[in-house]
Design a protein around this motif. Structure first.
Motif, PDB file in Angstrom:
ATOM      1  N   ASN A  11       0.954  -1.136   0.205  1.00  0.00           N
ATOM      2  CA  ASN A  11       0.056   0.040   0.127  1.00  0.00           C
ATOM      3  C   ASN A  11       0.927   1.324   0.115  1.00  0.00           C
ATOM      4  OD1 ASN A  11      -2.335  -1.656  -0.019  1.00  0.00           O
ATOM      5  ND2 ASN A  11      -2.828  -1.332   2.089  1.00  0.00           N
ATOM      6  N   LEU A  12       2.148   1.284   0.625  1.00  0.00           N
ATOM      7  CA  LEU A  12       2.946   2.578   0.844  1.00  0.00           C
ATOM      8  C   LEU A  12       3.622   2.745  -0.456  1.00  0.00           C
ATOM      9  CD1 LEU A  12       4.491   2.078   4.358  1.00  0.00           C
ATOM     10  CD2 LEU A  12       2.838   3.800   3.472  1.00  0.00           C
ATOM     11  N   VAL A  13       3.988   1.638  -1.234  1.00  0.00           N
ATOM     12  CA  VAL A  13       4.538   1.511  -2.283  1.00  0.00           C
ATOM     13  C   VAL A  13       3.456   2.121  -3.370  1.00  0.00           C
ATOM     14  CG1 VAL A  13       5.555   0.228  -4.547  1.00  0.00           C
ATOM     15  CG2 VAL A  13       6.376  -0.195  -2.134  1.00  0.00           C
ATOM     16  N   ASN A  14       2.408   1.638  -3.349  1.00  0.00           N
ATOM     17  CA  ASN A  14       1.211   2.442  -4.304  1.00  0.00           C
ATOM     18  C   ASN A  14       1.043   3.873  -4.036  1.00  0.00           C
ATOM     19  OD1 ASN A  14       1.132  -0.049  -5.700  1.00  0.00           O
ATOM     20  ND2 ASN A  14      -0.717  -0.873  -4.351  1.00  0.00           N
ATOM     21  N   THR A  15       1.290   4.094  -2.878  1.00  0.00           N
ATOM     22  CA  THR A  15       0.885   5.448  -2.592  1.00  0.00           C
ATOM     23  C   THR A  15       1.987   6.411  -3.208  1.00  0.00           C
ATOM     24  OG1 THR A  15      -0.241   4.953  -0.434  1.00  0.00           O
ATOM     25  CG2 THR A  15       0.445   7.110  -0.585  1.00  0.00           C
ATOM     26  N   VAL A  16       3.207   5.941  -3.048  1.00  0.00           N
ATOM     27  CA  VAL A  16       4.389   6.617  -3.478  1.00  0.00           C
ATOM     28  C   VAL A  16       4.266   6.603  -4.821  1.00  0.00           C
ATOM     29  CG1 VAL A  16       6.887   6.828  -3.793  1.00  0.00           C
ATOM     30  CG2 VAL A  16       5.925   6.301  -1.445  1.00  0.00           C
ATOM     31  N   ALA A  17       4.082   5.643  -5.630  1.00  0.00           N
ATOM     32  CA  ALA A  17       3.909   5.764  -7.210  1.00  0.00           C
ATOM     33  C   ALA A  17       2.716   6.554  -7.270  1.00  0.00           C
ATOM     34  CB  ALA A  17       3.551   4.395  -7.522  1.00  0.00           C
ATOM     35  N   GLY A  23       2.209  14.069  -9.041  1.00  0.00           N
ATOM     36  CA  GLY A  23       3.141  15.349  -9.255  1.00  0.00           C
ATOM     37  C   GLY A  23       3.429  15.449 -10.601  1.00  0.00           C
ATOM     38  N   MET A  24       3.957  14.432 -11.204  1.00  0.00           N
ATOM     39  CA  MET A  24       4.327  14.756 -12.566  1.00  0.00           C
ATOM     40  C   MET A  24       3.264  15.381 -13.345  1.00  0.00           C
ATOM     41  SD  MET A  24       6.945  14.566 -14.387  1.00  0.00           S
ATOM     42  CE  MET A  24       7.248  15.016 -16.002  1.00  0.00           C
ATOM     43  N   GLN A  25       1.831  14.615 -13.258  1.00  0.00           N
ATOM     44  CA  GLN A  25       0.730  15.246 -14.144  1.00  0.00           C
ATOM     45  C   GLN A  25       0.523  16.762 -13.775  1.00  0.00           C
ATOM     46  OE1 GLN A  25      -2.093  12.383 -12.702  1.00  0.00           O
ATOM     47  NE2 GLN A  25      -2.016  11.292 -14.531  1.00  0.00           N
ATOM     48  N   ARG A  26       0.666  17.224 -12.540  1.00  0.00           N
ATOM     49  CA  ARG A  26       0.637  18.511 -12.087  1.00  0.00           C
ATOM     50  C   ARG A  26       1.714  19.400 -12.701  1.00  0.00           C
ATOM     51  NH1 ARG A  26      -0.304  17.209  -7.321  1.00  0.00           N
ATOM     52  NH2 ARG A  26       1.589  17.195  -6.567  1.00  0.00           N
ATOM     53  N   ALA A  27       2.891  18.858 -12.618  1.00  0.00           N
ATOM     54  CA  ALA A  27       3.976  19.607 -13.179  1.00  0.00           C
ATOM     55  C   ALA A  27       3.806  19.721 -14.576  1.00  0.00           C
ATOM     56  CB  ALA A  27       5.471  18.924 -12.883  1.00  0.00           C
ATOM     57  N   GLN A 117      12.707  14.993  -6.475  1.00  0.00           N
ATOM     58  CA  GLN A 117      13.288  15.780  -5.223  1.00  0.00           C
ATOM     59  C   GLN A 117      12.160  16.085  -4.222  1.00  0.00           C
ATOM     60  OE1 GLN A 117      15.220  19.148  -7.092  1.00  0.00           O
ATOM     61  NE2 GLN A 117      16.862  18.107  -7.283  1.00  0.00           N
ATOM     62  N   SER A 118      11.063  16.586  -4.851  1.00  0.00           N
ATOM     63  CA  SER A 118       9.963  16.559  -3.933  1.00  0.00           C
ATOM     64  C   SER A 118       9.704  15.584  -2.955  1.00  0.00           C
ATOM     65  CB  SER A 118       8.786  17.355  -4.575  1.00  0.00           C
ATOM     66  OG  SER A 118       7.599  17.383  -3.795  1.00  0.00           O
ATOM     67  N   LEU A 119       9.586  14.415  -3.711  1.00  0.00           N
ATOM     68  CA  LEU A 119       9.191  13.055  -3.215  1.00  0.00           C
ATOM     69  C   LEU A 119      10.165  12.682  -2.168  1.00  0.00           C
ATOM     70  CD1 LEU A 119       7.513  11.062  -6.014  1.00  0.00           C
ATOM     71  CD2 LEU A 119       6.388  11.929  -3.724  1.00  0.00           C
ATOM     72  N   LEU A 120      11.473  13.061  -2.293  1.00  0.00           N
ATOM     73  CA  LEU A 120      12.412  12.573  -1.537  1.00  0.00           C
ATOM     74  C   LEU A 120      12.993  13.460  -0.441  1.00  0.00           C
ATOM     75  CD1 LEU A 120      14.413  10.439  -4.095  1.00  0.00           C
ATOM     76  CD2 LEU A 120      12.979   9.405  -2.400  1.00  0.00           C
TER      77      LEU A 120
END
Length: 143
Positions: A11-17, A23-27, A117-120
């Motif tokens: 579930n955490l892996v799915n959330t990060v994905a 984030g990419m769609q927004r950018a 960078q934002s995710l990490l």
């Protein structure tokens, strides 16, 4: 309890994905590049694999042929990619990025870097190396 923990990890892996994709769609939307995320991923694949085919993209992306055909058509129509000249006897359509597509790709990749960078941002260098090593092991494991 181990199965429950494994599900929590999944579930955490799915959330990060999901966060990465959102984030990419927004950018991409804010940058007004005229690309959606799947087009950016396809453009990235063609840039990294000159001469690739639609089937190569389908296989790598896990998407269906019809969706990839629509994405390729959109990129061809906008001049981001082009068909390579047919080789005698060649039945498959081979693709290559154009100069315009390369410029769009560079811009999209800079956005991708900012999303990463934002995710990490909450992880230090050692944690990032550990996360990368663990995720690499997971991708190499047999399903």
């Amino acid at each position: 309890m181990a199965a429950s923990r494994d599900i929590d990890i999944l579930n955490l892996v799915n959330t990060v994905a999901h966060q990465a994709t959102a984030g990419m769609q927004r950018a991409l939307r804010e940058a007004e590049l005229g690309l959606v995320a799947m087009e950016a991923r396809t453009l990235r694949f063609v840039a990294r694999h000159p001469g690739c085919t639609q089937n190569d993209i389908v296989r790598e992306s896990g998407r269906d042929k019809a969706q990839i055909a629509r994405v390729i058509k959109a990129l061809l129509d906008r001049g981001e990619i082009r068909r390579l000249a047919d080789e005698p006897g060649e039945k498959r359509l081979r693709l290559q990025i154009t100069d315009a597509g390369a410029a769009t790709h560079r811009h999209a990749e800079s956005l991708r870097g900012k999303v990463a960078q934002s995710l990490l941002r909450g992880l230090d260098a050692g944690e990032r190396r550990s996360l990368q090593a663990l995720l690499q092991r997971m991708t190499e494991a047999e399903p």
